[in-house]
Design an enzyme around this catalytic site. Sequence first.
Site, PDB file in Angstrom:
ATOM      1  N   ASP A  16       0.832  -1.205   0.000  1.00 52.03           N
ATOM      2  CA  ASP A  16       0.000   0.000   0.000  1.00 52.03           C
ATOM      3  C   ASP A  16       0.868   1.257   0.000  1.00 52.03           C
ATOM      4  O   ASP A  16       2.007   1.250   0.471  1.00 52.03           O
ATOM      5  CB  ASP A  16      -0.916  -0.018   1.231  1.00 52.03           C
ATOM      6  N   HIS A  33       2.635   3.223  -8.881  1.00 54.37           N
ATOM      7  CA  HIS A  33       2.510   1.791  -9.183  1.00 54.37           C
ATOM      8  C   HIS A  33       3.699   1.299 -10.006  1.00 54.37           C
ATOM      9  O   HIS A  33       4.197   0.189  -9.783  1.00 54.37           O
ATOM     10  CB  HIS A  33       1.209   1.528  -9.939  1.00 54.37           C
ATOM     11  N   LEU A 127      10.088 -21.528  -2.983  1.00 50.87           N
ATOM     12  CA  LEU A 127       9.166 -20.513  -2.490  1.00 50.87           C
ATOM     13  C   LEU A 127       7.832 -20.580  -3.233  1.00 50.87           C
ATOM     14  O   LEU A 127       7.787 -20.634  -4.463  1.00 50.87           O
ATOM     15  CB  LEU A 127       9.784 -19.124  -2.689  1.00 50.87           C
TER      16      LEU A 127
END
Length: 253
Positions: A16, A33, A127
Amino acid sequence: MEPLSHNIKHVAVIMDGNGRWAKQRSHPRVWGHVRGSAVVSHIVQEADDLGIEALTMYAFSSENWSRPQTEVLVLFNLLYKFLKKERARILKNNIRFKIMGDISNLPEQTKKLIGQLESETAHHTGLKLTFAFGYGARAEIAYAVNRFMKANPGKDITEDALNEYLMIPDLGDVDLLIRTGGDHRVSNFMLWQIAYAEMFFTETKWPDFTITEFRYIIEQVAKRERRFGAVAPATSLQDNIIVARENQRILRG
């Protein structure tokens, strides 16, 4: 840098602050972004280096569809570019990649690339990298319940059963939820899986988030005592004496 010793297996991240970061610099929100997308690569690599088993990143919520169309299209484009750029690294590092959420409105070329990468990495054992895209936790819980009822008509659902019908069951519970950008809320993200997660809210906006801060958070949270609703046993003779006296007092009424 030496690897950390920690017991954190699954980290979830709410990325965020991109728009506010750009606004502070008098740039359009989309610029935040773009800058934030570069941070994702570094955090994925660091999580892999730290031996974290699963990293789930909130890339686009179901509520984000209400954002301006230009911003939504930029986010679509950034996802495509990230997958194209990082594909080789994901394959090389034995990372399993999946998308969690509704991607039906994504461009066809992006959906095709997602499908290819999920297929290519399905057997990987490193992962577990998951992007939550078009995702909402309440919708996921409803999805799991509906799937269970369809498969088991007339049966009562249990917690274990609901776990098995989530979008990606083998991710398991979240050990640590990190939110950048200064807000202290979970925003409909993995509500079922974060039941006993440790929370860490940082004022750092996502484009400024670094692997140093990520490592620091892992290190600090690893020191916390996680009791999962229980209490630690008495650890000294004095503790035992206090407990015994209190029990006697209760019994005497």
